[in-house]
Structures are given as C-alpha cells and as structure tokens.
Design a protein around this motif. Sequence first.
Motif, PDB file in Angstrom:
ATOM      1  N   UNK A 199       0.823  -1.197   0.000  1.00 15.59           N
ATOM      2  CA  UNK A 199       0.000   0.000   0.000  1.00 15.59           C
ATOM      3  C   UNK A 199       0.862   1.253   0.000  1.00 15.59           C
ATOM      4  N   UNK A 200       0.333   2.298  -0.574  1.00 14.07           N
ATOM      5  CA  UNK A 200       1.064   3.559  -0.673  1.00 14.07           C
ATOM      6  C   UNK A 200       0.115   4.715  -0.442  1.00 14.07           C
ATOM      7  N   UNK A 201       0.660   5.829   0.013  1.00 16.25           N
ATOM      8  CA  UNK A 201      -0.138   7.034   0.160  1.00 16.25           C
ATOM      9  C   UNK A 201      -0.279   7.797  -1.150  1.00 16.25           C
ATOM     10  N   UNK A 202       0.467   7.395  -2.148  1.00 19.29           N
ATOM     11  CA  UNK A 202       0.419   8.131  -3.411  1.00 19.29           C
ATOM     12  C   UNK A 202       1.168   9.440  -3.276  1.00 19.29           C
ATOM     13  N   UNK A 203       0.578  10.516  -3.775  1.00 22.31           N
ATOM     14  CA  UNK A 203       1.256  11.810  -3.776  1.00 22.31           C
ATOM     15  C   UNK A 203       1.474  12.341  -2.358  1.00 22.31           C
ATOM     16  N   UNK A 204       2.694  12.785  -2.096  1.00 21.27           N
ATOM     17  CA  UNK A 204       3.025  13.449  -0.838  1.00 21.27           C
ATOM     18  C   UNK A 204       3.038  14.949  -1.096  1.00 21.27           C
ATOM     19  N   UNK A 205       2.281  15.677  -0.302  1.00 27.49           N
ATOM     20  CA  UNK A 205       2.216  17.129  -0.440  1.00 27.49           C
ATOM     21  C   UNK A 205       3.322  17.785   0.382  1.00 27.49           C
ATOM     22  N   UNK A 206       3.637  19.030   0.059  1.00 29.57           N
ATOM     23  CA  UNK A 206       4.646  19.798   0.787  1.00 29.57           C
ATOM     24  C   UNK A 206       4.077  21.165   1.153  1.00 29.57           C
TER      25      UNK A 206
ATOM     26  N   UNK B 112       3.742  15.619   3.732  1.00 30.40           N
ATOM     27  CA  UNK B 112       2.633  14.974   4.431  1.00 30.40           C
ATOM     28  C   UNK B 112       1.677  14.318   3.446  1.00 30.40           C
ATOM     29  N   UNK B 113       1.041  13.258   3.908  1.00 27.54           N
ATOM     30  CA  UNK B 113      -0.050  12.630   3.172  1.00 27.54           C
ATOM     31  C   UNK B 113      -1.355  13.271   3.622  1.00 27.54           C
ATOM     32  N   UNK B 114      -2.278  13.418   2.688  1.00 29.25           N
ATOM     33  CA  UNK B 114      -3.572  14.044   2.964  1.00 29.25           C
ATOM     34  C   UNK B 114      -4.635  13.144   2.344  1.00 29.25           C
TER      35      UNK B 114
ATOM     36  N   UNK C 255      -0.963  12.956   7.613  1.00 29.42           N
ATOM     37  CA  UNK C 255       0.116  12.114   8.140  1.00 29.42           C
ATOM     38  C   UNK C 255       1.453  12.748   7.751  1.00 29.42           C
ATOM     39  N   UNK C 256       2.056  13.533   8.631  1.00 30.89           N
ATOM     40  CA  UNK C 256       3.290  14.230   8.272  1.00 30.89           C
ATOM     41  C   UNK C 256       4.552  13.436   8.596  1.00 30.89           C
ATOM     42  N   UNK C 257       5.571  13.658   7.790  1.00 30.91           N
ATOM     43  CA  UNK C 257       6.917  13.232   8.158  1.00 30.91           C
ATOM     44  C   UNK C 257       7.439  14.189   9.231  1.00 30.91           C
TER      45      UNK C 257
ATOM     46  N   UNK D 164      13.473  15.597  10.062  1.00 33.43           N
ATOM     47  CA  UNK D 164      14.505  14.586   9.922  1.00 33.43           C
ATOM     48  C   UNK D 164      14.059  13.315   9.224  1.00 33.43           C
ATOM     49  N   UNK D 165      12.855  13.308   8.686  1.00 29.91           N
ATOM     50  CA  UNK D 165      12.320  12.101   8.032  1.00 29.91           C
ATOM     51  C   UNK D 165      11.743  12.446   6.666  1.00 29.91           C
ATOM     52  N   UNK D 166      11.862  11.510   5.737  1.00 31.70           N
ATOM     53  CA  UNK D 166      11.193  11.619   4.450  1.00 31.70           C
ATOM     54  C   UNK D 166      11.500  12.910   3.731  1.00 31.70           C
ATOM     55  N   UNK D 167      10.460  13.532   3.208  1.00 29.33           N
ATOM     56  CA  UNK D 167      10.620  14.735   2.390  1.00 29.33           C
ATOM     57  C   UNK D 167      10.532  16.024   3.201  1.00 29.33           C
ATOM     58  N   UNK D 168      10.444  15.936   4.518  1.00 27.12           N
ATOM     59  CA  UNK D 168      10.450  17.136   5.357  1.00 27.12           C
ATOM     60  C   UNK D 168      11.866  17.707   5.410  1.00 27.12           C
ATOM     61  N   UNK D 169      11.983  19.015   5.195  1.00 25.60           N
ATOM     62  CA  UNK D 169      13.288  19.668   5.141  1.00 25.60           C
ATOM     63  C   UNK D 169      13.278  20.959   5.963  1.00 25.60           C
ATOM     64  N   UNK D 170      14.435  21.334   6.487  1.00 28.36           N
ATOM     65  CA  UNK D 170      14.601  22.631   7.131  1.00 28.36           C
ATOM     66  C   UNK D 170      14.665  23.704   6.062  1.00 28.36           C
ATOM     67  N   UNK D 171      14.014  24.827   6.323  1.00 28.75           N
ATOM     68  CA  UNK D 171      14.013  25.927   5.360  1.00 28.75           C
ATOM     69  C   UNK D 171      15.349  26.649   5.320  1.00 28.75           C
ATOM     70  N   UNK D 172      16.107  26.564   6.403  1.00 27.86           N
ATOM     71  CA  UNK D 172      17.396  27.243   6.476  1.00 27.86           C
ATOM     72  C   UNK D 172      18.477  26.286   6.942  1.00 27.86           C
ATOM     73  N   UNK D 173      19.632  26.397   6.312  1.00 24.87           N
ATOM     74  CA  UNK D 173      20.773  25.607   6.737  1.00 24.87           C
ATOM     75  C   UNK D 173      21.306  26.042   8.084  1.00 24.87           C
TER      76      UNK D 173
END
Length: 349
Positions: free
Chosen positions: A51-58, A68-70, A108-110, A113-122
């Motif tokens: 099973x998959x969530x399909x498209x992951x939104x950002x 996150x999955x919606x 369902x958010x990442x 530090x997980x998946x496609x979630x990213x920090x906006x600033x280095x």
Amino acid sequence: MSDQINSRRRFLRIAAVGIGAMEMSLSGLVRAQSNQSAQGAIAANGATSNASFGQIKQINAGTLNVGYADVGPENGPVVILLHGWPYDIHSFVEVAPILAAAGYRVIVPYLRGYGSTRFLSGKTMRNGQQAVVAVDIIALMDALKIQKAVFGAFDWGARTANIIAALWPERCAGQVSVSGYLIGSPQANKAPLPPKAEFAWWYQFYFATERGRLGYEANRHDFSKLIWQLASPKWSFDDATYDRSAEAFNNPDHVAVVIHNYRWRLGLVKGESQYDALEKRLAAAPVITVPTITMEGDANGAPHPDPAAYAKKFTGKYQHRTIDGGIGHNLPQEAPKAFADAVIDVARM
C-alpha cells in the motif's frame, strides 16, 4: 485381432496422456489456490503490504517544509497521525483509509529529519528536543488552517501528541496514545532505572557517544531494522515493508535530529533557548484533560511504562486498551483496525 490390440494400445496411451494432463492441471490449480491463500494471509497481517499514500504534499510550516499525506474528504473532521523513531508515515498506511472511509480527513506528516520534510534554512539547529517537535505540528496545523484535530500516535509521535494535548488542549479534540504518557525531562531522566530497564535503553547510551553517532550514520538501515525486530519480536514484516519505511531515514538531517533527541533526553546537550518556557512546563508533568485512549501491544519489546503508572495523568474521559495477538511497538501498522477503531471511538467520547 491385431487391429483391436493396436487400437486398445492407442486408447490407453491417449488416456494416460489425458490423465497426466489432468493431474498437472489439478496440481497447478492446487498450487494457485495455495498461493492465493498464502497471499491473503500475508495481506491480512500487513507483512507484505504494498500500500502507498500516493502523492506526498509539501507545505512551509514554521522552520520546516513539511512533507505529508492528505487522505479523505477535505471538509471532514481532521485526524493527525504521528510516527516515531525509527518509523515513518507508512506505519499508518492501512489506518488512514479506514478513517477516510469513516469521513475523516487524515493528515500524516513526516517529522523533522524524516522523508521529504526539510529545514528551510541551513542555519537552523537540527534540534530533536521534545517541545520543538510539538511546535512543528502546531505550525503545520496553522499552515493548513486546521484549528483542531484528533491525534493518533506512537513513540515520538505519542510524546508529541501528549505535549499538544497538555499545552494546547484547544487544538486537540482527543488523542490515541500508544504506551500512554510519555512527557519527560532531562532532569527527570537523571534518575537511574533498574538494570533491566537500563538495558532496554542500550541504544540511547550508544547514541551518547561519538562512536554511536558515526555508527548510526554508517549503518542507519540495518540499525533501524534491528530496532524494528527487537521492538516487535512477533511481527513477521518482510524486507519490502521495512525498506519502504527505511527510505525516510535517508533524509539529510535524520541522523543529526535523532542523535540530538537522545542526547538531549540525558541532559548531554542543550536545546534551543526559545523553548525553555515550554520545557519548564513539561518538566512539571502536566495532566492531560482531553479525551484519551491509551493503547499497548501485548508483545511490545521497546521500553514502555506500565499502564497503571500513567493512568492518573489523564483526568478527562479515558480508556486503556491492550491489544492481544503478538502486537509489538509499531501498533498502528501491526493492528491497523484496532488503532483506527480507537481513533474513531476517542473522537466520539
């Protein structure tokens, strides 16, 4: 006479071929039915679920761009499902459709530090302290214009849901929390535990060392798989199921966030000063007043408190459910219907 004999021989040869073909056909049918039965059994316990969530939104939320999955109707009451370490959003891949079918919008958010979630600033600190993860989810709710939600969570996610329920009860309509009340503090964690409990936290002490940080960086795939096996000793997940989630650990900030989380718990590193006031409130172990169902698997191999130890921390409507059948730490993925039922039930309490 010879013609009759030859005819009889031809008939027997043809019959033998036909019987052989029939046996092969029946054998193939039996194998096919057997395979179908096996596949059905595997699908039932989720061991080889594709099973998959399909498209992951950002979406930008606070200091993060959150993946996150919606799932479910856009105007439905909201449920937010939160994973822990070392897991990802696929812990809820079979829970979400059940809730969506019941009319809920499921987010369902990442976590950071997980998946496609990213920090906006280095320049942002790769912080894993408990308060900041909860702040992340409040920021996500604000970004999505969600005023209030029911939470379903385990591990880091359960701690995050507990914090939101305690500090922002107006944002939490109810919660399902695996392993109950998980709010803590570095000060409280200074107290030594009995030897058996300390042994269960072996990886926390490993992560306290530079060797542990380097080891996790180099071996995060196999290390996390070992945690899965120890935490859910009776769950027969396959490589495909694990690898689907392990992709989330390739996040460039994963190791930094995980190591900081466990070192912060032991008071070995500091958090960020802007969260000191929140941490002070959490260190007082606040009670939770929102409707709550706590859950535990009967075969949870991860460190976890006894339900009797935290029952009084929930002063609102409250139930506890122990799920039988060899269910381990990753309860939503191992027992998705029981978890989804609890979410629906707590929303109605």
